[in-house]
Design an enzyme around this catalytic site. Sequence first.
Site, short mmCIF file in Angstrom:
data_model
loop_
_atom_site.label_atom_id
_atom_site.label_comp_id
_atom_site.label_asym_id
_atom_site.label_seq_id
_atom_site.Cartn_x
_atom_site.Cartn_y
_atom_site.Cartn_z
N ASP A 174 31.92 27.79 -30.62
CA ASP A 174 32.10 28.84 -29.63
C ASP A 174 30.76 29.49 -29.28
O ASP A 174 29.94 29.76 -30.16
CB ASP A 174 33.06 29.90 -30.21
CG ASP A 174 33.41 30.98 -29.22
OD1 ASP A 174 34.02 30.65 -28.18
OD2 ASP A 174 33.09 32.15 -29.49
N GLU A 193 26.16 13.87 -43.61
CA GLU A 193 26.36 13.62 -45.04
C GLU A 193 27.78 13.17 -45.34
O GLU A 193 28.04 12.54 -46.37
CB GLU A 193 26.08 14.89 -45.85
CG GLU A 193 24.63 15.33 -45.87
CD GLU A 193 24.49 16.67 -46.61
OE1 GLU A 193 25.46 17.07 -47.29
OE2 GLU A 193 23.43 17.30 -46.46
#
Length: 561
Positions: free
Chosen positions: A223, A272
Amino acid sequence: MTDQLTVPSAAPSPAAEPSPWWRDAVIYQIYPRSFADSDGDGIGDLPGIRSRLPYLRDLGVDAVWLSPFYASPQADAGYDVADYRTVDPMFGTLADAAALITDAHGLGLRVIVDLVPNHSSDQHEWFRRALAEGPGSPLRDRYHFRAGQGPDGSLPPNDWRSIFGGPAWTRTTNADGSPGQWYLHLFAPEQPDFNWDHPAVADEFRTILRFWLDLGVDGFRIDVAHGLVKAEGLPDVGATTEWHLLDVGVSPCFDRDGVHDIYRSWRRILDEYPGERIAVAEAWAPSLDRVANYVRPDELHQAFNFSYLGTAWEAGAQRQVIDDSLATLRTVGAPATWTLSNHDVVRHTNRLLQTDAGDVAGRRPTAVDPVAGLRRARAATLLLLALPGSAYLFQGEELGLPEVVDLPPEVRQDPAFHRASGQDGYRDGCRVPIPWEGDRAPYGFGPPDGPSWLPQPASWAALSVAAQQGDPGSTLELYRAALALRRADPALGAADNLSWRDAPDGLLVFDRAPHFRCTVNMTAAPVRLPLPGRALLTSGPVDLSGTEVEIPADTTIWWAV
């Protein structure tokens, strides 16, 4: 609509290297409070969403994006977050969130959640302690607290205006009752902006990312992704007009270059984790070139294409924004990301027919001819789904829901509604709970005769999922057919293979690989063309019996050529 439901039976040829899922994904936005209410309190919730996941699988989308469901006082419908690691009780529990993710994955759906890093709620622990501890509190450095201007500090620190209208500053009161410092809020006063120059803020959000990734989410919609970093010293803008999120230009508080270091650090975290976790930016920027900066190879994966959303229904303008979008994003190796509606703008059933050319994003909704509005919206949807890249759908658009333009003032909950300017406050009309079944409200949104947090129109009985299911002429079945074709056809989606064909004025005609063509009549009159091949899908009734085809106004046809 001849052959409307025809889907190629042959499987696509195997690619040498599978494309990442997000490059051509169709992602469905769920506004949790308006999707499905499991407990009868009038507000949608996570168990309600979980119960409707099979519907989304059958619709044919690849992923869902959930607007905020975190602990919040709900000053701005959950975009004022008090605790980023807790589910608000009105939506359920953390266990409900985990179960939803598990069920979605079992149905082949990925889950993207909203992240709100520009500001917190004024009820966030950090901000509450900052107020309680007073000037000099180290926690005040995690927000933007400043002394006021003028001899007595009674003027705001600068001339910035809130997106929701009025000053972007609110003055605090000291423990002894005297006037205190001011704090910055680019949105509502209940949404103080974080100071992203403070290392604790960056550390906190890295742990928040890991928390939700560990729970199994597949990504984040960020956002106000363009708003985190402010210009050093918070200089005046020098403008006296209100700002609006949909037309933010160059400013000291939006789209600063410093945001990109933040997103590079986030990308390293996402990389990751297994399973191609992603992030998509809600980035309102002055140009497509600036938007492309958010999706460079070491930053975020997608950015909403608001230039496309804000383009008028006119062939020349549409072709230009499509060309510009594809060319610009090609320079950074990112897919285009197309959308027509979301929780902040007027539904495209109304917006695309509104006549104010200066406000094609539709801040102030007006009533339109519902038949003409739906016809244009259906044509726009088939155009969007034929473009290269990823697409975002907003809940209810697959039902052809119109904007609700006649909500009485006493039921409106947009925090900007009662202000004089700014965001205008008309976002409630696209957030009305969607209809599932039945002939009276709440139409299966919740228990029979139960409440809904915004009233639903009586006309929505005919637009419910149950009313449209199995009707080949319905908007729901049009979406299902389009998504099935898109999934089955390797020419659609990720491949950047659009080529324009010559066409009469007011028409767009383009090919996607040798066998797929899309024709869009954006004029107000029918246009006759030679029949180019077999019609796969039409957005409205078309006579396909001859060697020529008369394409009605505001109609899109997909062809096998």
